[in-house]
Design a protein around this motif. Structure first.
Motif: not given
Ligand SMILES: Nc1ncnc2c1ncn2[C@@H]1O[C@H](COP(=O)(O)OP(=O)(O)OP(=O)(O)O)[C@@H](O)[C@H]1O
Ligand SMILES: Nc1ncnc2c1ncn2[C@@H]1O[C@H](COP(=O)(O)OP(=O)(O)OP(=O)(O)O)[C@@H](O)[C@H]1O
Ligand SMILES: [Mg+2]
Ligand SMILES: [Mg+2]
Ligand SMILES: O=P([O-])([O-])[O-]
Lengths: 489, 326, 265, 451, 265
Positions: A147-157
């Motif tokens: 979930a944290q990776a998900f948030r991180d990637m989404t934010a970068r995207g």
């Protein structure tokens, strides 16, 4: 995302005024020296800024979640997926958790850094429940990490998305400003854009058709693998059965469909047409202004009401007339039950009245007065004028209205279910119960029997066959209309 | 897509009233949102159930029959492997006619003789000659035969064929006669028994019991097949007939005295448990004693509660899936 | 300007066919025809002249009650044909219009074939006993409308596909086909070349032998050529009415004179 | 239909005949004229009569749904039932389910009977049975919202169950309940006494218009509100998509498309789509929007999209018919002053065709508003008692039903009280429809003209 | 018949504005225009004359590509305006029509107000900076169309409620309002009285100072009065083309002579 869209809108709006101003400036402030009206330069700018940017944005919106998802999925070790579950399901927990963290951050309960550092050891599920986020099960460290990776990637995207889309919008603006000058054919550009939109709209019909055919084709093929096509097309009886080995022939259903539609049109077309003629030619403006919308209500009454009306009012009345023997009105005993082709046809005809009347009324009203004058001037009566001049002139439109009504009649379900009975048979007697293709589609599709059995799959075959059949009818109609079309003026 | 919060249920319209009573009470008593219970038929529900796992598929399918092997196979093909089968109780099937009409005491034989396409008269297989009930059974009044029976898409029809028509066929001995005529083929003989007349004396109702009721209202001679719950809510319009001398009540059905009933089920996707909030809680609540027990709201509404409810409760609690020996 | 080719022997001796008394027409609030009195003779061609917008068409449309079809139009006064008040309740406008035919200012062929355009009137009035009768009538009418040669090979192609002048002649043929007693023609030659005009004028003269013809025209020459009586309208008033000769040579009213000599319009 | 006078009829020469007397032929033609006009009047009368009959049926059966029977009771909120430990911990109070509230209701009835001196043989459970099943939920909600009230006596207005309501509305009589195990004559005696006492009465029920659906066990609590929002959201989608797309497609086909086989295919396709049974659009919607595009189940957005596809042909066909009826001279005139084709269409042709377009839209929307079958397959038919959505986005995405689906559901349910609600729902649907039509009709009138 | 009121000083010295070479027009199978070659000068009034149905309107409609709107019509050949082939793919018919205005044979006002009828062209071409500018343009156009006085009090009533002649002048005003370089007028005076005709003719002469005007007319007198060049069409052929003077006084082709002297039509 919302700020991004607002930004694009702002750029587009700015582009409008800039391009317009630039065009005017290049024409020394005199719009007459421009190729197109100044506003066209503006619209062209709006188009050039918004269309590519929004296009890229929507593609991005479709692609990014897929990419993020697949890379997050790769991070989850195979062992973390509980037995019987799927990564897919685990991902929905991941997403839910990520959403929950987002919600918590935006509510200010937790800072963004803390959210990224949370560990599974804390009783996250309870804590999230307090924040109003429900999680299905306990949270494993893998899920939290994902979930944290998900948030991180989404934010970068999202960050890159914003930059790129903004740049595209800006580039569009610059290009459009560069090409804007007095000679630039802004109107043609804008009109090509609009025309592209129009074509897009028209092709939607094709897409829908393709969609319909595709969504039914495979199941239809399945059906024909399980059931002989000869029985379907040439058999004579419709008798589905639980134990399989059913008779599933379309012919009795088709007969019922056509018979009921025919009677419905027999009711709707004359009544609708005469109503339209009266409204547009004879009625005063007040009568017309009230009667027409009133009739239109008929098209909006839910069909289930018509169905009940058929079953409880019209049917028994018909039985009273045709079926009570000596006690009845005609002293005949031709009708045994309230449901019959005639019942359904009559009621459906009533429902279809406004389809014919309202549309025909508009079209008759649009026939130029000079044609009527020409006929009156020859000493024709009003009705002669209508029959021989006005109606022929309005015929293409009226045919359209009637076709629409016919289409509705073929596609109608509820009235037939309640009004026509459910007996599949081929008979010429309108006082007998029959049934139609559409009702069978609904009942085969919504029933109890095994969805992989021919008894259920036949619904798709029926749908597709009806589709092909009406297609044929429409081709025929187009041909006839073409042949008899008369253009006036 | 945002994560889904509520349990999604689809399927049988027979189970729908019970499921909606449970869903409503569940929403009231738990912090989970009220589950969405769609209707559309057992078949359609199971079809969507078997479309796959994931948030955009439903969690529970209601069914008024047991899932078929072919369907389990399709499910498995799409990755829906672990299915929990929950039997919630029984649906009583009753025969009722207009309140102001004649009273009947049926046996399966009467129905068989009235509705079968072919019957044996004087040792000969003939097309069904009966047009009034007194020809079928001299004890009955001379009322024209007019039956409104569930359409072939309804699970109720299967029960009706099995437990009434076929039973009647056997009782009269016609089954044997048919078998004889078919050269000993039992299957063909059974088929002969349950193929019903198509001359309009028997009308298939593909819609719901309200439609059957409406038809009886528009034709006073009609006798229709209803669910027990439906009848109990419409005692002012309908009078129920006994079958084999037994009057249908929740008690007589639960005890097995009244012959015509069928089980109702729902199927839970195990993979969704723990993912969709409230899914397991809903399933447990459904079969809890205070809900599905003989004094619970479901029974009050007309569900014949399952005498083996405790077993069902443990199936849900242990998440026992189909095919694992249970 | 005098160029009346045809005999005008007995004009004044002809009985009155149409008698109008204090006719007023309003379009909503605007007063389009003011207090017109006129007697139109039988077997006579009467020309209505006057500047554009003065009310010629409006008055013409009163005579066969075509104004009934315009919602905004309101007619008062008294118009008699053969002594019968045509605005009487008992009068059927349909019968009136069969008796009083009309050619409109803007050609308005029906969206039908040329043949059907002409056959329409005879059909509704039952003038033909059978198909060949009808063919005969149609051909005769098209000949009189001076368009037969141009359309005889395409009788069954649509009337709307004709040129402007052809449409106008088609409409004349259509009107003539029903054999009306009075024929009202609103600028029948506006789109016609001189030859066609002459043919139509010949038709008009021929019609005069039996019927009464009222023609609106902007061509002073035409009025002088074909008509025996002329009425001059101005701003909704009938300014002067009399023998064509007199109007063109000895106008009484200064406005008539100005118009004829080209000073007011 | 043709009554072109028989050519063989004797030819009457009207020449010289008086205008004041009609000749035979004119008489005959006028008779035909009169008949023709009469047909028109008859047609309209039939249409309006049918409408009237239907409306009368609907209104007479449905108005009852807007009233509901309520009973006023003073309920002792017993501490030993609701908060055994007496610490007012909300979590603990929540543990008491609605079933646990039944004793309070029984107690309330006992007090009532004592206070007013009503004589009855009934047990307290049977007395409480005249209440709606909703009463316990209502009570629990109130207690959870105001835990401090525990221990006091609070006055409530509860719904009665559907039989009692039917009794007050005349639907249920003492004869009709002979076999009914849901209510007894003694209970009706109690109801009569309560009515006399003034604590049980029928009044207007706003919840029917604003509330959500209720389960089969409590028809009296069911409302149309949430379904109405669902329909509204769907109509929004349909209007926003179908009208512009439909008009755009028609303009292209009628004005711009080259006359070739591709155009023909599109044209035939569109008329064909009009004949596709609506449930097939449901199949399509399920396949495309839910299974392929992963839009949520039961969402009005999906419903709106499906109905859009279904409505498009109607709008396109009527729009094309009206575009066709604009005479070419208008187009010529515009092109002649140098307008582009696009301008001539948008400035002149479209406004002149507007009445027909609006008619098509009205009929298309009416059809979409009343459609149930396709919703069956995308999960909008069934028991969906969600809370009213809080935003437009939520309104589009969160599960909801629609008015016709709700009506359809009610019409199928066993309790006759739902039947009344189904008709009541139809009244609401029609009011909705008529107000929608009224706007379109006003617009249409602005555009209408004859030239 | 010669009555050319206006100077015709420099007709032949004017540059060619429109050059047509071997133009053919077909309506379906029928051959309406056969192999027409013509050069039309700038700042000149050119009259097209010929019997009704000979193809004048058809050829006129080729010049601004109005025939594009008739499905059945097919045009071949080469027409150049200012040396540019107007049937070239790159040519935008819209721009062409803005440059080449047209008055149709049958008056076709929009079903809008009189004001909007005239203002439409200027609006879409952006000729007015603001409302008062537009008012000015509309008034000017209506004045030039010789209809201002009749409609100035009812600018906002519908253009379709005008009399025939008024509609015709309204259409002229509408065409003039966009200031085209070439103006094609198909019988612009057919429904006009002599005074109004004179005013329109004056307008035509005024336009000639800057533009090229092509006018179809059935009135030989009018052709003689207003035009410097005349083309005579017959059965789809351009029979003769030359200075108006020459055509009317010394026709070369016998058909022209017959027509002018009133023998063929
Ligand atoms: N839309 C059309 N379809 C078919 N034929 C047509 C069409 N328009 C014109 N024609 C034919 O083409 C020929 C030339 O017509 P055109 O309109 O050019 O004549 P014109 O010279 O303008 O005549 P007029 O003076 O009567 O207006 C005529 O024979 C006419 O019937
Ligand atoms: N339908 C109408 N509505 C309102 N006003 C009208 C209508 N028809 C004509 N008018 C007006 O009435 C007056 C008389 O019109 P009419 O058509 O009789 O003129 P006219 O003499 O025929 O002119 P023209 O020679 O131009 O055809 C004009 O001012 C005209 O604008
Ligand atoms: Mg006029
Ligand atoms: Mg012409
Ligand atoms: O809806 P059913 O599947 O129970 O008939």
């Amino acid at each position: 995302m919302l700020p991004l869209v607002i930004l694009i809108a702002a750029l587009a709006l700015g582009g409008y005024f800039l391009a317009r101003g630039r065009a005017l400036a290049s024409a020394q402030g005199d719009s007459r020296n421009l190729h197109s009206l100044p506003s066209y330069y503006g619209y062209n700018a709006v188009m050039s800024v918004a269309v590519p940017a929004l296009l890229v944005l929507s593609i991005w919106l479709l692609v990014q979640p897929m990419l993020v998802q697949s890379s997050v999925v790769e991070m989850i070790p195979a062992g973390a997926v509980p037995e019987g579950s799927s990564v897919n399901l685990l991902m929905s927990d991941v997403r839910r958790l990520a959403d929950g963290l987002d919600a918590a951050v935006s509510a200010g309960v937790i800072s963004a850094e803390d959210a990224a550092d949370l560990s599974a050891a804390d009783d996250l599920r309870a804590w999230l429940a307090e924040q109003g986020v429900a999680i299905g099960g306990d949270i494993s460290p893998e899920v939290l990490g994902a979930a944290q990776a998900f948030r991180d990637m989404t934010a970068r995207g999202n960050f890159w998305r914003n930059i790129i889309v903004d740049l595209i919008a800006l580039a569009g603006l610059l290009i459009v400003l560069r090409e804007t000058n007095a000679e630039f054919r802004a109107r043609n550009r804008v009109e090509s854009g609009i025309k592209a939109l129009l074509i897009l709209a028209a092709s939607l019909a094709i897409l829908t058709t393709v969609g319909i055919v595709l969504s039914m084709l495979f199941e239809t093929i399945n059906f024909f693998n399980l059931h002989p096509w000869t029985d379907f097309f040439f058999g004579s009886s419709w008798a589905p059965n639980f134990r399989g080995d059913s008779d599933l022939s379309i012919l009795p259903l088709l007969w019922g469909t056509l018979y009921i539609s025919f009677i419905a049109l027999l009711v709707a077309v004359p009544i609708g047409l005469f109503a339209a003629i009266y409204l547009s030619e004879y009625a005063g403006p007040k009568v017309r202004a009230t009667a027409k919308p009133l009739l239109e209500i008929l098209a909006g009454i839910p069909t289930i009401v018509y169905g009940l009306f058929a079953l409880l009012t019209v049917g028994p009345f018909l039985v009273q007339v045709f079926g009570r023997g000596d006690e009845g009105l005609l002293g005949v005993e031709w009708m045994s039950g309230a449901t019959s082709v005639l019942t359904a046809g009559l009621v459906m005809g009533i429902m279809l009245i406004p389809f014919v009347s309202s549309l025909s009324d508009d079209i008759i009203n649009a026939v130029p007065q000079s044609l009527r004058d020409g006929s009156f001037g020859l000493g024709a009566t009003h009705s002669e004028t209508i029959r021989q001049v006005v109606i022929p002139a309005a015929l293409p439109g009226i045919v359209g209205a009637v076709l629409l009504a016919a289409s509705r009649a073929i596609g109608e379900t509820m009235i037939v279910v309640l009004g026509a009975g459910a007996i599949a048979r081929i008979s010429g007697n309108p006082l007998e119960a029959m049934t139609t293709i559409t009702t069978r589609i609904v009942s085969q599709l919504t029933g109890d029997s095994d969805f992989a059995s021919p008894e259920t799959l036949v619904a798709f075959a029926l749908g597709l066959t009806l589709f092909v059949l009406t297609l044929g009818l429409n081709v025929l109609a187009l041909y006839i209309v073409r042949k008899y079309r008369e253009q006036y003026e | 897509a945002a994560a889904r919060d509520q349990v999604q249920v689809a399927g049988s319209s027979t189970v729908l009233p019970y499921a909606s009573i449970v869903a409503e009470a569940f929403g009231e008593n738990f912090d989970f949102p009220t589950p969405v219970v769609e209707s559309g038929g057992s078949s359609a529900g199971l079809k969507r159930f078997c479309e796959g796992v994931g948030e955009n598929t439903i969690d529970i399918a209601n069914a008024s029959r047991q899932i078929k092997d072919a369907e389990v196979a399709v499910c498995a093909e799409n990755g829906v492997t672990d299915i929990i089968e929950v039997r919630v109780g029984y649906d009583g099937i009753v025969f009722a006619s207009d309140i102001d009409g004649n009273t009947f005491e049926f046996t399966p034989t009467d129905w068989y003789k009235a509705l079968s396409a072919k019957v044996v008269v004087d040792g000969e297989v003939t097309t069904n000659p009966y047009t009034t009930w007194d020809q079928v059974n001299p004890a009955f009044p001379a009322q024209p035969i007019q039956a409104f029976i569930p359409g072939t898409k309804h699970g109720t029809r299967e029960v009706f064929e099995e437990k009434v028509i076929l039973a009647g066929c056997e009782e009269t001995g016609d089954l044997e006669a048919f078998a004889e005529a078919a050269g000993g083929d039992e299957k063909a003989a059974e088929k002969e028994c349950i193929s019903l007349r198509t001359d309009g004396k028997s009308v298939d109702i593909d819609g719901d019991y309200t439609e059957t009721l409406a038809r009886i209202e528009s034709n006073q001679d009609g006798i229709g097949v209803f669910g027990l719950a439906f009848y109990e809510n419409n005692t002012d319009k309908l009078q129920v007939a006994t079958m084999g001398g037994v009057e249908p009540t929740t008690e007589s059905i639960a005890s097995g005295d009244y012959p015509v009933s069928r089980p109702l089920f729902f199927y839970v996707k195990k993979a969704h448990i723990g993912v969709i909030p409230g899914l397991k809680e809903y399933a447990e609540f459904f079969v809890a004693d205070e809900v599905a027990g003989p004094d619970g709201p479901l029974a009050e509404y007309g569900l014949v509660s399952d005498p083996e409810l405790a077993e069902t409760q443990s199936v849900v609690a242990d998440e026992t899936v189909l095919g694992n020996g249970s | 300007m005098k160029d009346n080719r045809y005999s005008e022997s007995d004009v004044t001796t002809q009985p009155v066919k149409i008698a109008a008394r204090s006719v007023q027409v309003y379009y909503g609030d605007s007063h389009a025809i003011r207090d017109v009195d006129i007697d139109i003779n039988d077997k006579t061609v009467t020309a209505f002249i006057g500047p554009s917008g003065c009310g010629k068409s409006t008055f013409l449309r009163c005579i066969n009650r075509m104004n009934d079809t315009i919602d905004a139009a309101r007619v008062t006064g008294d118009i008699r044909i053969d002594g019968e008040d045509i605005y009487d309740k008992r009068v059927d406008p349909v019968q009136l219009r069969a008796k009083v035919g009309m050619v409109f200012q803007k050609p308005n062929p029906f969206p039908k074939s040329i043949y059907d355009n002409v056959a329409y009137g005879p059909r509704i009035h039952g003038l033909a006993r059978n198909k060949s009768d009808l063919d005969e009538i149609v051909e005769q009418a098209l000949r009189r409308g001076a368009i037969w040669n141009e359309v005889k090979d395409r009788l069954h192609s649509p009337g709307t596909g004709l040129s402007g002048g052809q449409q106008q002649r088609l409409c004349i043929a259509r009107a003539v086909a029903t054999e009306p007693e009075v024929l009202l023609m609103d600028e029948p030659c506006s789109a016609l070349d001189p030859i066609a005009t002459a043919q139509v004028e010949e038709l008009i003269d021929e019609l005069r032998q039996n019927y009464s013809v009222v023609i609106v025209t902007h061509s002073m020459q035409q009025a002088a050529r074909v008509s025996q009586k002329t009425a001059f309208f101005h701003l909704g008033n009938l300014v002067e009415y009399g023998d064509t000769d007199d109007i063109f040579t000895r106008p009484k009213d200064p406005r008539t004179e100005s118009y004829i000599t080209g000073r007011i319009g | 239909m043709s009554d072109i006078p028989n050519p063989a009829a004797p030819i009457t020469d009207p020449r010289g005949a008086s205008l004041l007397v009609q000749d035979g032929r004119t008489k005959r033609r006028n008779a035909a004229e009169g008949r023709f006009k009469l047909y028109g009047i008859v047609a309209i009368t039939i249409g309006l009569l049918m409408l009237l009959t239907l409306l009368f049926t609907i209104v007479s059966r449905g108005t009852g749904a807007f009233q509901q029977t309520f009973v006023t009771l003073s309920v002792p909120l017993l501490e030993d039932k609701l908060d055994k430990n007496g610490n007012r911990d909300l979590e603990e109070i929540k543990k008491v389910s609605t079933f646990g509230y039944a004793p309070l209701l029984k107690a309330a009835f006992e007090t009532k009977v004592e206070d007013t001196g009503i004589e009855t043989e009934l047990k307290s459970k049977a007395m409480a049975d005249i209440l709606s099943k909703d009463a316990a939920a209502q009570l629990r909600d109130h207690v959870l919202a105001n835990p401090e009230l525990i221990g006091s006596v609070v006055e409530f207005e509860f719904l009665t169950n559907s039989r009692v309501d039917g009794y007050l509305k005349g639907r249920v009589t003492r004869e009709s309940i002979a076999n009914d195990k849901n209510i007894s004559a003694e209970q009706l005696d109690l109801v009569d006494a309560l009515v006399a006492d003034g604590s049980l009465a029928k009044r207007f029920n706003l919840d029917f218009i604003t509330g959500a659906d209720a389960s089969d066990a409590r028809p009296e609590a069911a409302g149309m509100g949430v379904a109405m929002i669902g329909s509204f959201a769907m109509m929004l989608v349909v209007l926003v998509l179908a009208l512009p797309i439909g008009v755009a497609a028609s303009i292209y086909l009628e004005e711009f498309a080259p006359k070739n086989w591709i155009t023909d295919i599109i044209e035939v396709n569109i008329s064909n789509l009009a004949a596709v049974p609506s449930i097939v659009f449901g199949i399509l919607g399920l396949a495309v929007f839910i299974n392929y595009m992963h839009l949520p189940n039961s969402a009005p957005l999906v419903g709106g999209l499906v109905l859009t596809l279904m409505t498009l042909p109607t709008i396109i066909i009527s729009t094309r018919a009206s575009l066709k009826s604009v005479p070419p001279s208008i187009r010529d005139a515009a092109l002649g002053v140098g307008a582009s084709k696009m301008q001539s269409v948008f400035h002149h042709v479209l406004p002149l065709a507007a009445p027909g377009i609006l008619t098509g839209t009205i009929i298309g929307l009416a059809q979409a508003l009343g459609e149930t079958a396709p919703l069956l397959l995308i999960g909008m038919v069934g028991f969906i008692a969600s809370n009213p959505p809080e935003s437009i986005a939520e309104g589009l995405m969160s599960p909801n039903s629609a008015m016709p689906a709700q009506i359809y559901e009610w019409a199928k349910r066993a309790d006759p009280a739902f039947y009344e609600r189904a008709w009541g729902g139809i009244i609401i649907l029609l009011v909705f429809l008529i107000s929608m039509n009224a706007i379109a009709v006003l617009l249409r009138r602005r555009f209408e003209r004859r030239w």
